[in-house]
Write a protein that holds these residues in place. Structure first.
Motif, PDB file in Angstrom:
ATOM      1  N   GLU A  37     -22.677  -7.235 -57.158  1.00 46.91           N
ATOM      2  CA  GLU A  37     -21.432  -7.222 -56.531  1.00 46.91           C
ATOM      3  C   GLU A  37     -21.300  -7.596 -55.259  1.00 46.91           C
ATOM      4  O   GLU A  37     -20.422  -8.643 -54.789  1.00 46.91           O
ATOM      5  CB  GLU A  37     -21.018  -5.806 -56.429  1.00 46.91           C
ATOM      6  N   THR A  38     -22.233  -7.518 -54.180  1.00 50.42           N
ATOM      7  CA  THR A  38     -22.216  -7.854 -52.934  1.00 50.42           C
ATOM      8  C   THR A  38     -22.381  -9.450 -52.982  1.00 50.42           C
ATOM      9  O   THR A  38     -21.760 -10.135 -52.098  1.00 50.42           O
ATOM     10  CB  THR A  38     -23.327  -7.186 -52.060  1.00 50.42           C
ATOM     11  N   LEU A  39     -23.233 -10.033 -53.577  1.00 51.12           N
ATOM     12  CA  LEU A  39     -23.540 -11.249 -53.660  1.00 51.12           C
ATOM     13  C   LEU A  39     -22.189 -11.935 -54.207  1.00 51.12           C
ATOM     14  O   LEU A  39     -21.885 -13.118 -53.733  1.00 51.12           O
ATOM     15  CB  LEU A  39     -24.656 -11.758 -54.780  1.00 51.12           C
ATOM     16  N   GLY A  40     -21.447 -11.607 -55.087  1.00 48.15           N
ATOM     17  CA  GLY A  40     -20.123 -11.892 -55.532  1.00 48.15           C
ATOM     18  C   GLY A  40     -19.212 -12.158 -54.341  1.00 48.15           C
ATOM     19  O   GLY A  40     -18.404 -13.408 -54.313  1.00 48.15           O
ATOM     20  N   GLN A  41     -19.238 -11.052 -53.665  1.00 45.62           N
ATOM     21  CA  GLN A  41     -18.304 -11.224 -52.502  1.00 45.62           C
ATOM     22  C   GLN A  41     -18.851 -12.419 -51.426  1.00 45.62           C
ATOM     23  O   GLN A  41     -17.877 -12.862 -50.943  1.00 45.62           O
ATOM     24  CB  GLN A  41     -18.357  -9.783 -52.043  1.00 45.62           C
ATOM     25  N   ARG A  42     -19.964 -12.398 -51.276  1.00 46.45           N
ATOM     26  CA  ARG A  42     -20.338 -13.236 -50.185  1.00 46.45           C
ATOM     27  C   ARG A  42     -19.983 -14.813 -50.782  1.00 46.45           C
ATOM     28  O   ARG A  42     -19.939 -15.606 -49.954  1.00 46.45           O
ATOM     29  CB  ARG A  42     -22.067 -13.022 -50.199  1.00 46.45           C
ATOM     30  N   THR A  43     -20.325 -14.921 -52.108  1.00 49.27           N
ATOM     31  CA  THR A  43     -20.113 -16.181 -52.791  1.00 49.27           C
ATOM     32  C   THR A  43     -18.695 -16.718 -52.485  1.00 49.27           C
ATOM     33  O   THR A  43     -18.368 -17.737 -52.327  1.00 49.27           O
ATOM     34  CB  THR A  43     -20.573 -16.311 -54.035  1.00 49.27           C
ATOM     35  N   ALA A  44     -17.790 -15.603 -52.886  1.00 50.52           N
ATOM     36  CA  ALA A  44     -16.419 -15.797 -52.504  1.00 50.52           C
ATOM     37  C   ALA A  44     -16.044 -16.126 -51.150  1.00 50.52           C
ATOM     38  O   ALA A  44     -15.128 -17.462 -50.810  1.00 50.52           O
ATOM     39  CB  ALA A  44     -15.408 -14.642 -52.951  1.00 50.52           C
ATOM     40  N   GLU A  45     -16.838 -15.610 -50.085  1.00 47.77           N
ATOM     41  CA  GLU A  45     -16.555 -16.048 -48.999  1.00 47.77           C
ATOM     42  C   GLU A  45     -16.906 -17.274 -48.586  1.00 47.77           C
ATOM     43  O   GLU A  45     -16.490 -17.983 -47.914  1.00 47.77           O
ATOM     44  CB  GLU A  45     -17.001 -14.865 -47.970  1.00 47.77           C
ATOM     45  N   GLN A  46     -18.134 -17.698 -49.146  1.00 52.74           N
ATOM     46  CA  GLN A  46     -18.649 -18.905 -48.914  1.00 52.74           C
ATOM     47  C   GLN A  46     -17.887 -20.106 -49.533  1.00 52.74           C
ATOM     48  O   GLN A  46     -17.712 -21.066 -48.784  1.00 52.74           O
ATOM     49  CB  GLN A  46     -20.079 -18.856 -49.509  1.00 52.74           C
ATOM     50  N   ASN A  47     -17.395 -19.811 -50.653  1.00 52.25           N
ATOM     51  CA  ASN A  47     -16.525 -20.870 -51.209  1.00 52.25           C
ATOM     52  C   ASN A  47     -15.284 -21.126 -50.217  1.00 52.25           C
ATOM     53  O   ASN A  47     -14.735 -22.159 -50.470  1.00 52.25           O
ATOM     54  CB  ASN A  47     -15.961 -20.491 -52.664  1.00 52.25           C
ATOM     55  N   ALA A  48     -14.658 -20.064 -49.913  1.00 52.62           N
ATOM     56  CA  ALA A  48     -13.493 -20.172 -48.861  1.00 52.62           C
ATOM     57  C   ALA A  48     -13.843 -20.829 -47.983  1.00 52.62           C
ATOM     58  O   ALA A  48     -13.053 -21.686 -47.318  1.00 52.62           O
ATOM     59  CB  ALA A  48     -13.083 -18.604 -48.480  1.00 52.62           C
ATOM     60  N   ALA A  49     -15.083 -20.778 -47.288  1.00 49.51           N
ATOM     61  CA  ALA A  49     -15.461 -21.347 -45.968  1.00 49.51           C
ATOM     62  C   ALA A  49     -15.653 -22.832 -46.326  1.00 49.51           C
ATOM     63  O   ALA A  49     -15.016 -23.711 -45.342  1.00 49.51           O
ATOM     64  CB  ALA A  49     -16.583 -20.951 -45.306  1.00 49.51           C
ATOM     65  N   ILE A  50     -15.995 -23.184 -47.439  1.00 50.22           N
ATOM     66  CA  ILE A  50     -16.292 -24.406 -47.938  1.00 50.22           C
ATOM     67  C   ILE A  50     -14.891 -25.239 -48.081  1.00 50.22           C
ATOM     68  O   ILE A  50     -14.841 -26.534 -47.393  1.00 50.22           O
ATOM     69  CB  ILE A  50     -17.089 -24.670 -49.312  1.00 50.22           C
ATOM     70  N   GLN A  51     -13.980 -24.709 -48.687  1.00 50.28           N
ATOM     71  CA  GLN A  51     -12.744 -25.213 -48.932  1.00 50.28           C
ATOM     72  C   GLN A  51     -12.098 -25.534 -47.664  1.00 50.28           C
ATOM     73  O   GLN A  51     -11.471 -26.612 -47.250  1.00 50.28           O
ATOM     74  CB  GLN A  51     -11.868 -24.472 -49.666  1.00 50.28           C
ATOM     75  N   LYS A  52     -12.276 -24.526 -46.646  1.00 45.67           N
ATOM     76  CA  LYS A  52     -11.672 -24.797 -45.197  1.00 45.67           C
ATOM     77  C   LYS A  52     -12.238 -25.941 -44.742  1.00 45.67           C
ATOM     78  O   LYS A  52     -11.678 -26.786 -43.871  1.00 45.67           O
ATOM     79  CB  LYS A  52     -11.654 -23.610 -44.377  1.00 45.67           C
ATOM     80  N   ALA A  53     -13.611 -26.146 -44.829  1.00 47.30           N
ATOM     81  CA  ALA A  53     -14.156 -27.347 -44.071  1.00 47.30           C
ATOM     82  C   ALA A  53     -14.008 -28.606 -44.718  1.00 47.30           C
ATOM     83  O   ALA A  53     -13.613 -29.447 -43.836  1.00 47.30           O
ATOM     84  CB  ALA A  53     -15.841 -27.299 -44.423  1.00 47.30           C
TER      85      ALA A  53
END
Length: 202
Positions: A25-41
């Motif tokens: 579950e934690t991995l899923g949350q961190r992956t979602a945060e990473q994806n958001a950071a990627i889109q922002k980049a």
């Protein structure tokens, strides 16, 4: 007493399975945060390149400096490298960029986006390692439980020979329909662990 080992290992498996699920579950949350950071980049890079086009028109030499026309990075590491580079390019051309659509806050946001992406990527990689470790620990315990189940059933065949009712408690739980047991589901005796202790005492 002989079946106490089974109950102990079962409890261990259930505990480790809960830990693995939490890590997943934690991995899923961190992956979602990473994806958001990627889109922002990607959004910040697009803004920067459009501002460069507005400032320098069709000057291919300068636009090349802004990576205009190059393919998007395929991996997060490549994206981090590109964003770090473009942040420095933006600083060199800040005067022109501010006159062509970008604000000082946007220039600062480039650096902030880079920092967030680096942090999000590190957090996601760490969460992945923890998930993998938790999965390995759970699977090791599950194998041990399978061995305890095997021993318990053999014990029952000796201890309760001729007692069909008792032996029935140690038979595998029948699967219903086409549903298959997931790898994360621990093997159990029909008794589910608690009656096993009572059976040993009887």
């Amino acid at each position: 007493a002989r079946l106490a080992g089974y109950n102990e290992v079962l409890a261990e498996v259930l505990g480790r399975d809960a830990g693995q699920r939490s890590a997943q579950e934690t991995l899923g949350q961190r992956t979602a945060e990473q994806n958001a950071a990627i889109q922002k980049a990607y959004a910040m890079i697009s803004m920067l390149q459009n501002a460069a086009k507005a400032a320098y028109g069709r000057d291919k030499t300068i636009l090349k400096e802004f990576k205009v026309g190059t393919d998007k990075p395929r991996g997060v590491k490549e994206l981090i490298t590109m964003l770090e580079y473009l942040t420095s390019v933006a600083q060199r051309h800040v005067t022109k960029l501010l006159l062509n659509g970008m604000a000082q806050e946007d220039i600062q946001e480039l650096s902030s986006t880079y920092a967030r992406l680096v942090a999000a990527d590190a957090a996601q990689e760490n969460a992945k390692k923890l998930r993998n470790a938790a999965t390995e620990m759970r699977d090791e315990a599950a194998k041990e439980l399978q061995e305890e189940v095997f021993k318990a059933r053999k014990f029952a065949q000796v201890r309760f020979a001729g007692d069909r009712a008792k032996l029935e408690e140690f038979k595998p739980i029948a699967r219903t329909g086409r549903r298959r047991k997931k790898a994360s589901e621990p093997a159990r005796l029909r008794s589910g662990g608690q009656p096993a202790t009572q059976a040993a005492a009887g």
